[in-house]
Write an enzyme that holds these catalytic residues in place. Structure first.
Site, PDB file in Angstrom:
ATOM      1  N   TRP A 457       0.827  -1.206   0.000  1.00  8.68           N
ATOM      2  CA  TRP A 457       0.000   0.000   0.000  1.00  8.68           C
ATOM      3  C   TRP A 457       0.867   1.263   0.000  1.00  8.68           C
ATOM      4  O   TRP A 457       0.334   2.379   0.003  1.00  8.68           O
ATOM      5  CB  TRP A 457      -0.943   0.008   1.208  1.00  8.68           C
ATOM      6  CG  TRP A 457      -0.289   0.369   2.521  1.00  8.68           C
ATOM      7  CD1 TRP A 457       0.835  -0.162   3.055  1.00  8.68           C
ATOM      8  CD2 TRP A 457      -0.761   1.351   3.463  1.00  8.68           C
ATOM      9  NE1 TRP A 457       1.112   0.404   4.272  1.00  8.68           N
ATOM     10  CE2 TRP A 457       0.143   1.344   4.549  1.00  8.68           C
ATOM     11  CE3 TRP A 457      -1.847   2.217   3.505  1.00  8.68           C
ATOM     12  CZ2 TRP A 457      -0.012   2.178   5.656  1.00  8.68           C
ATOM     13  CZ3 TRP A 457      -2.001   3.042   4.621  1.00  8.68           C
ATOM     14  CH2 TRP A 457      -1.087   3.023   5.674  1.00  8.68           C
ATOM     15  N   ASP A 458       2.210   1.084  -0.025  1.00 11.00           N
ATOM     16  CA  ASP A 458       3.127   2.230   0.026  1.00 11.00           C
ATOM     17  C   ASP A 458       2.846   3.252  -1.072  1.00 11.00           C
ATOM     18  O   ASP A 458       3.272   4.410  -0.964  1.00 11.00           O
ATOM     19  CB  ASP A 458       4.583   1.751  -0.127  1.00 11.00           C
ATOM     20  CG  ASP A 458       4.950   0.681   0.884  1.00 11.00           C
ATOM     21  OD1 ASP A 458       4.219  -0.324   0.940  1.00 11.00           O
ATOM     22  OD2 ASP A 458       5.941   0.842   1.590  1.00 11.00           O
ATOM     23  N   GLU A 596       0.660  -2.990  12.287  1.00  6.91           N
ATOM     24  CA  GLU A 596       0.879  -4.415  12.053  1.00  6.91           C
ATOM     25  C   GLU A 596       1.160  -5.205  13.333  1.00  6.91           C
ATOM     26  O   GLU A 596       1.234  -6.428  13.295  1.00  6.91           O
ATOM     27  CB  GLU A 596       2.023  -4.601  11.052  1.00  6.91           C
ATOM     28  CG  GLU A 596       1.697  -4.034   9.682  1.00  6.91           C
ATOM     29  CD  GLU A 596       2.779  -4.328   8.655  1.00  6.91           C
ATOM     30  OE1 GLU A 596       3.856  -4.801   9.049  1.00  6.91           O
ATOM     31  OE2 GLU A 596       2.524  -4.090   7.459  1.00  6.91           O
TER      32      GLU A 596
END
Length: 664
Positions: A457-458, A596
């Site tokens: 998703w960077d 995370e």
């Protein structure tokens, strides 16, 4: 700053301070603490001069007893965040141009990164990554030409979109991983003196080594003074660049000079088809081999390798042309094996004479050149000098659009340019846009193998840069996701959902590449990996599509691609929103947020959390935007074609106003 063997004297205006300090027998941390103390005391200093009373020929470089090498001017410039110049006695007596030199030092500092000395292991790997030169298609790590794959050094070549899956036996489990492939290597060059061994950093005394990356031009240079076990000394210089103007080309200029001897020298240059993935230590128990060589060949100055990845069946072509001022075509001896092509030239070298070898390399893949990748064996190479000029012009074009210039803070200026450089290296209008590459930017760019070179998703952090400076490149990066929409739809259907479920880790074809199990190295147990539940990756894709349209007003893109992406992502999230009669709210369960560390509840065997605040808020944002497009006359017809059920639009309105938001 006056350095003697035993102390350091600081002269600042009328002040004078002494620091007792054994400059010949000190640790790196001693130097760091000393420099910080000086900086703290003289905060108003706008720069400085460094002068050594030592008679050593290169006393601008200090080697500490813990084997760290310090370039004094660079070191003090970083600590003070102001320019420092190293000067000798003659310069100290004739200092009329020092102010002009300090301006030059400050400018060079802000446009480059430089490392002194030869590191090994993790520190060396880090420097090689930061010194990578790339052009959006090819990435060349910042190694010396003589280096080979080992724990100490890691020469590697990365090509955008070059992925392959391989199976590995770990303990009693068979695991399959998709990796960003370390491609065949064309960078290797070395030499030997007489009947000796070919030069390798491990076998030599390094008297001096500086590696430098010019951020303005994308050119890597190294200056290396070495001594063999027999006492023979040479200066070896290298210039290397990935051609920003022509994405399939890179070039190396290899220069060497015998300093204290004359005699027979043999130069060797290789194309290596035996490379393998070795860049990340914790992946080394996995199968590192991802391609096989189809064909090798050489004809005097020319050499080539054709290869193919084992599972993804991507063709890889590599060809090179060498030339130099110390040999003729008939002097080249070629050795060809199943995986290697070697060209050697033996000649009598004279002391204090400089010799040059030019090596121009062309690279193709079947993903970028589907009908002609094998033709690389017949390509004519442009001379290195012409390529360099064109590449520098291309870089200047990019910097004219993207440079952010600030004053008063050298380190911030350097870091802004370093980050910009790495983005331009990882995706460039001269490759991604012009050649319509079906790729996106990996988590480590074209610089290394961490995160297996996957796309996460960077994009949400880097797309704004491309959107503002190079919108056509941003468009091409977004098309990477659109082309993998069918795979995302299949993934959603497999889980019983409508719409599109994009993978947390994406690579070649858009299938989920996140592992379901991981071996815990501390416990020896196989634990579930829940990170694929970071479904918010699709929300980042939606955000990037929206931001691109908002800034470019590219209505054609929205009509052909963007609305379809937004619609399918919306359908997926509608299925995730479940109604609770108890609190009269919609809830989203079983997902991970960007944090995370929280992949599940402590007492649960199932992965994911309920009502992650980031995810729920972004879903509301998405539903607001899709509703805006529904009410836009230009786009409403297209959305109605995509969704023939009017109940979908009614549910969007219902859910976005009644979704649970818990911020604790």
């Amino acid at each position: 700053v006056i350095l003697s063997d035993t102390d350091i004297t600081i002269k600042y205006l009328s002040e004078k301070s002494h620091y007792s300090f054994d400059t010949t027998n000190s640790h790196y941390l001693d130097w760091l603490n000393m420099a910080k103390a000086i900086n703290h005391k003289f905060k108003s200093a706008q720069g400085g001069l460094i002068y050594s009373t030592s008679n050593e020929s290169d006393s601008a470089i200090i080697k500490t007893i813990d084997n760290k090498v310090i370039n004094l001017s660079n070191f003090f410039t970083e600590i003070f965040n102001k320019p420092f110049i190293y000067i000798n006695k003659a310069q100290l007596e004739h200092h009329h141009d020092l102010e002009e030199k300090m301006v030059t030092v400050a400018n060079n500092f802000a446009w480059s990164i430089k490392y002194s000395g030869l590191e090994t292991g993790k520190d060396e790997y880090c420097q090689e990554s930061l010194l990578t030169t790339a052009n959006g298609y090819i990435g060349l790590r910042g190694t010396l030409p003589e280096m080979t794959i080992s724990d100490e050094h890691y020469p590697a070549t990365y090509i955008a979109g070059l992925y392959n899956q391989a199976s590995s036996q770990i303990e009693n489990h068979q695991v399959i991983n998709e990796d960003f492939v370390n491609a065949p290597n064309g960078q290797f060059i070395s030499l030997k003196i007489g009947k000796g061994e070919y030069l390798h950093p491990k076998q030599l005394i390094t008297h001096h080594l500086t590696r430098h990356l010019d951020l303005k031009t994308g050119v890597f240079t190294s200056q290396w003074r070495v001594e063999t076990p027999e006492g023979q000394q040479l200066d070896i210089h290298c210039t290397k660049f990935a051609n920003m103007a022509d994405m399939s080309h890179y070039a190396i200029l290899y220069t060497f000079k015998p300093l204290n001897f004359s005699g027979e020298i043999t130069v060797i240059t290789r194309l290596e088809g035996n490379t393998y993935n070795y860049g990340v230590q914790r992946y080394r128990s996995l199968n590192p081999h991802h391609y096989h060589v189809l064909q090798t060949g050489a004809n005097k100055q020319q050499a080539f390798i054709l290869a193919q990845t084992d599972q993804s069946k991507i063709g890889i072509g590599l060809s090179s042309t060498i030339s130099g001022d110390f040999f003729a075509n008939e002097d080249i001896v070629c050795h060809v094996s199943d995986t290697l092509v070697e060209q050697t030239i033996t000649f009598n070298a004279q002391q204090d004479t400089t010799y040059q070898l030019e090596k121009c390399v062309a690279v193709t893949t079947s993903t970028a050149y589907p009908d002609s990748w094998q033709d690389v064996v017949n390509w004519e190479q442009q001379p290195l000098h012409s390529q360099l000029i064109n590449s520098q012009k291309a870089w200047q074009t990019l910097w004219d659009s993207a440079d952010i210039s600030i004053s008063g803070d050298l380190m911030t200026q350097k870091l802004l340019r370093l980050h910009t450089f790495h983005l331009l290296s990882s995706a460039s209008p001269f490759s991604n846009q012009q050649h319509q590459l079906d790729v996106s930017v990996t988590a480590r760019g074209l610089h290394g193998e961490a995160y297996r070179g996957h796309i996460f998703w960077d994009e949400i952090f880097i797309l704004p840069f491309y959107i503002m400076h190079f919108p056509e490149t941003a468009r091409q990066l977004l098309l990477y996701r659109y082309h993998r929409l069918p795979a995302a739809r299949l993934a959603a259907r497999a889980e019983g959902f409508q719409g599109a479920m994009f993978p947390w880790q994406s690579g070649h074809d858009g299938s989920e590449q996140t592992q379901t199990l991981h071996l815990n190295p501390l416990s020896g147990q196989w634990d579930a990996d829940h990170s694929c539940r970071q479904r918010h990756v699709s929300l980042a894709i939606a955000y990037n599509v929206w931001l691109y349209w908002l800034n470019t007003h590219d209505h054609q893109f929205m009509e052909q691609y963007g609305l379809e992406l937004l619609n399918d992502i919306t359908l997926f999230w509608l299925d995730q929103c479940q109604w609770d009669e108890g609190d009269q709210r919609f809830h989203i369960d079983g997902v991970m947020g960007p944090d995370e560390f929280h992949e599940k509840y402590a007492d649960s065997l199932e992965g994911g959390l309920k009502d992650n605040a980031y995810t729920n808020l972004m879903v509301v944002w998405l539903f607001n935007q899709i509703e805006m497009f529904i009410n836009n006359d230009r786009f409403s017809k297209k959305l109605q074609q995509l969704n023939r059920q009017s109940s979908v639009f009614n549910k969007i309105q219902e859910v976005k106003n009644r979704i649970a938001i818990n911020i604790d």
